[in-house]
Design an enzyme around this catalytic site. Structure first.
Site, PDB file in Angstrom:
ATOM      1  N   SER A 139       1.593  -9.425 -10.262  1.00  0.00           N
ATOM      2  CA  SER A 139       0.547 -10.053 -11.091  1.00  0.00           C
ATOM      3  C   SER A 139       0.746  -9.791 -12.574  1.00  0.00           C
ATOM      4  O   SER A 139       1.257  -8.752 -12.976  1.00  0.00           O
ATOM      5  CB  SER A 139      -0.828  -9.514 -10.687  1.00  0.00           C
ATOM      6  OG  SER A 139      -1.131  -9.899  -9.390  1.00  0.00           O
ATOM      7  N   GLU A 253       2.963  -8.667   3.135  1.00  0.00           N
ATOM      8  CA  GLU A 253       1.762  -8.071   2.563  1.00  0.00           C
ATOM      9  C   GLU A 253       0.508  -8.585   3.283  1.00  0.00           C
ATOM     10  O   GLU A 253      -0.354  -7.821   3.678  1.00  0.00           O
ATOM     11  CB  GLU A 253       1.672  -8.399   1.070  1.00  0.00           C
ATOM     12  CG  GLU A 253       0.417  -7.831   0.413  1.00  0.00           C
ATOM     13  CD  GLU A 253       0.339  -8.119  -1.081  1.00  0.00           C
ATOM     14  OE1 GLU A 253       0.544  -9.281  -1.468  1.00  0.00           O
ATOM     15  OE2 GLU A 253       0.061  -7.189  -1.844  1.00  0.00           O
TER      16      GLU A 253
END
Lengths: 402, 356
Positions: A139, A253
């Protein structure tokens, strides 16, 4: 439907079970019974006790912390069935797998698929031994859910890349040794300009600042890269292949996060908590019929979610691929985890909203933090809205907005 | 979808093919148009029995295939998808009561007939508009049953009733002392109130004290399987509609607001399927069947309720028309939500099982 185990297979399974029991008896320190991971999470710095260290080394040395990974890179080389036996025996002994974290859950499987032989030789064994921690450089401040919009630039300087930019939500960044990051190597193409790079966190120019969250903890960081030199051999796959590799990692994930709903594994049931904090009728039922109904409603849906998670695993095994419902699991599990946390604090009343002080029990204080921290679960790892887009487009074939 | 063995896959594929080709919703429209109270196609049911579907849970020595409830659920789900009107669930449930509680003589007399479609049977349990197995007033004195049963599904076609009396389950044949009053419900299927006035009744004496409870577990999961088929179809139908309907020069499926609603329904449907399959599997394994059956039916109620409402809303005006099929599913959905336990009753029982 019952699978018949062949006699020889049963024998070898039993032999393996014996081997595991012996190993645990020889290596698992009694004092760690019932305790959790040392390397497993991103919640704190690694402060290993001698017992924890010896247990990690024993398990890591055998490759059993990463039981199904190939033996040649330090994994256990076990079959799924053997791995299941290992888990059963660990649980039976009150022991735990000391090796985990992002290296095991996300990065390792991805590197095994896309990494060069040299990269696997270098990075997989230390993960298997639980020696180093990885963090995730995905991110950015302006590229959260719109992940491919990332701007951190890796400029080709011949024998190395020069990395400049900022990552955010770097979970456990302040304790990590290395970072797997997606970076921009080409500005002209949003997706094909992305590459997958491995960065040493102690490289000059890397700066980490923990972010304090509403729960009061700081598991996430901002990470700044200023003229950081990264050797060319740390590029995974081809230059420009980073988006493909990065998405594969996100599948790992997602699978791991669906079950990570906070509170889902805590001991006391909602009904037990309600009995402790609320009124109970003479017949032992909860005196508040509305609350009783809501708890039953939650538990029915939670049971159904657990069935769904199990079904996704069974289907993946049977089909040899990702089940189409796996994309719904993260969305369902995280939502249920939040609902449970909300219901828990509601049942406790103001006693369940304590921030600090001796007049709150550790469980109560922990519950408040877990409730707040749990709000992140529907945001990170692909927000619920992103999961909805994934389901709509990839599973249901609904078209992009024109 | 649960991982199936070869026999189960064949059974499901056969049911899917037959339902799609031979029993689409247009067949239900014909049944409705005929307006007969028994409300199913005898010929179609004979075909189902020939294919072995009436005997899926019946032991081989009594003419069935003994494939179990997961297998029965696969067939029921496929028939639910096309709203096939038949007494298959009712007969299967009555057979399960006989298997669990019948004497050898009762089994030999009835099970082969049920398996081969020569006889039709149904459960007659509740005495009011709400499912309430704790409020049974019917009594049997010296082999004669007296009492009333309400909203009995498939009553008109049934040759045999498995009736709950105060002290257990009884077999009662259609005939003297059995009077039906038709109840037309919104789903246009067979429902009737029954007055039993000294009807000859034979007890299912070998099932133990909890026979009714175990039969209800089975009723809940099989009904949930039908609801699963219905929910899947409404979902598929709605998705297909959104993909072709153009408004504001856009295909509706491109709108994110609608995409996210479909994603929600998809996740709900995934949960419903897991719950139903787990319920069927629990009946077969015998482990935790009561709890699993409650979860299956409660999830079926919750999800089908939502999907049937969203199905209408997302279709817009056309969904409101009798000409379009989606409304049929809504009407049948509400009837089945009431069968063998509304959501609140199921939550109450779930809480009781959990000791709170």
């Amino acid at each position: 439907m019952a699978t018949q185990i062949e006699p020889e297979a049963r024998d070898s399974a039993e032999l393996f079970r014996e081997e595991v029991r012996q190993f645990i008896a020889d290596n698992f320190p009694e004092e760690l019974k019932g305790k959790g991971l040392s390397m497993g999470g991103v919640e704190g710095a690694t402060k290993e006790s001698p017992a924890q260290k010896s247990w990690r080394e024993a398990m890591g040395g055998r490759g059993w912390g990463t039981p199904t990974w190939p033996k040649e890179y330090g994994g256990g080389g076990l079959s799924r069935k053997q791995a299941a036996i290992l888990n059963e025996e660990l649980a039976r002994a009150g022991a735990y797998n000391p090796i985990g974290g992002m290296g095991v859950m996300m990065f390792g499987p991805t590197l095994l698929e896309y990494g060069s032989e040299a990269q696997k030789q270098e990075h997989i064994p230390p993960i298997c031994r639980g020696e180093i921690r990885w963090c995730q450089g995905y991110s950015e401040p302006n590229a959260g859910s719109d992940l491919a919009n990332l701007q951190t630039m890796a400029e080709d300087k011949g024998d190395h890349y020069l990395v400049n930019g900022q990552k955010t939500w770097t979970s456990g960044g302040q304790w990590a040794d290395k970072c797997f990051a997606i970076v921009r190597t080409d500005r002209s193409d949003k997706h094909k300009g992305i590459s997958f790079l491995l960065i040493d966190m102690d490289s000059p120019g890397v700066e980490v600042r923990p972010i304090t969250m509403i729960s009061g903890t700081s598991p996430f960081c901002e990470t700044f890269f200023t003229d950081v030199k990264v050797p060319k051999e740390n590029l995974v796959g081809e230059e420009g292949q980073g988006w493909t590799i990065g998405k594969r990692l996100l599948q790992h994930e997602r699978t791991n996060l669906s079950g990570a709903a906070p509170g889902s594994r805590s001991g006391a049931s909602l009904a037990d908590i309600a009995k402790k904090y609320g009124r109970v009728s003479k017949d032992g039922t909860l005196a508040d019929p509305v609350l009783r109904d809501r708890i039953a409603d939650f538990e029915i849906r939670w049971t159904s979610f657990l069935h769904t998670a199990r079904r996704a695993v069974e289907e993946s095994k049977a089909q040899g691929g990702v089940s189409e419902i796996s994309s719904a699991l993260k969305k369902l599990g995280t939502k249920l985890g939040q609902e449970r946390a909300e219901l828990t604090i509601e049942i406790m009343g103001l006693q369940g909203l304590g921030w600090e002080g001796d007049n709150f029990s550790p469980v109560e204080l922990q519950g408040v933090r877990a409730w707040l921290y749990g709000k992140a679960t529907t945001i990170y790892g692909g927000s619920t809205e992103i999961q909805n887009n994934v389901i709509a487009k990839r599973v249901l074939g609904m078209l992009d907005h024109q | 979808m649960a991982v199936l063995n070869e026999e189960q896959e064949m059974l499901r594929d056969m049911a899917r093919e037959w339902a799609t080709n031979e029993s689409p919703v247009t067949e239900f429209r014909k049944v409705r148009a005929r307006g007969e109270p028994e409300a199913f196609d005898r010929e179609a049911y004979a075909t189902m029995a020939e294919m072995g579907w009436a005997g899926v849970i019946i032991p081989e020595e009594h003419g069935g295939s003994d494939f179990g409830f997961l297998s029965a659920g696969l067939v029921i789900e496929e028939l639910g998808k096309t709203l096939t009107a038949s007494p298959l669930i009712a007969t299967t449930l009555a057979a399960s009561a006989i298997i669990l509680g019948g004497s050898e003589q009762q089994k030999s007399k009835w099970l082969p007939k049920l398996a081969h479609g020569e006889a039709i049977a149904t459960l007659a349990i509740d005495e009011g508009a709400h499912h309430d197995p704790d409020a049974i007033e019917a009594v049997v004195v010296e082999g004669k049953l007296t009492g009333t049963k309400a909203f009995v599904a498939e009553a008109h076609g049934a040759d045999l009733f498995v009736v709950a009396a105060k002290d257990g389950l009884y077999l009662v044949e259609k005939g003297d002392g059995v009077t039906l009053t038709t109840r037309r419900l919104t789903d246009q299927r067979s429902h009737a109130d029954i007055a039993f006035d000294g009807a000859a009744a034979e007890k299912l004496a070998d099932g133990g004290d909890d026979l009714l409870g175990r039969v209800l577990d089975r009723a809940r999961v099989l009904t949930a399987a039908e609801m699963l088929g219905m929910a899947q179809t409404v979902f598929d139908m709605t998705l297909a509609y959104l993909k072709q309907r153009v408004q504001f020069n856009q295909v509706l499926s491109t709108f994110q607001a609608l995409q996210h609603r479909m994603a929600d329904l998809f996740a709900d449907l995934a949960q419903m399927r897991s719950a139903v399959e787990a319920g069927l599997q629990a009946i077969d394994s015998g482990a935790g069947a009561e709890r699993a059956a409650i979860v299956a039916k409660a999830e079926a109620n919750r999800v089908l309720h939502t999907i049937s409402n969203e199905g209408i809303q997302l279709h817009g005006g056309i969904g409101m028309t009798d000409e379009y099929d989606v409304g049929f599913y809504l009407k049948r959905a509400r009837v089945l939500e009431n069968a063998w336990g509304t959501t609140s009753l199921l939550r109450d029982r779930f809480a009781s099982l959990g000791g709170y």
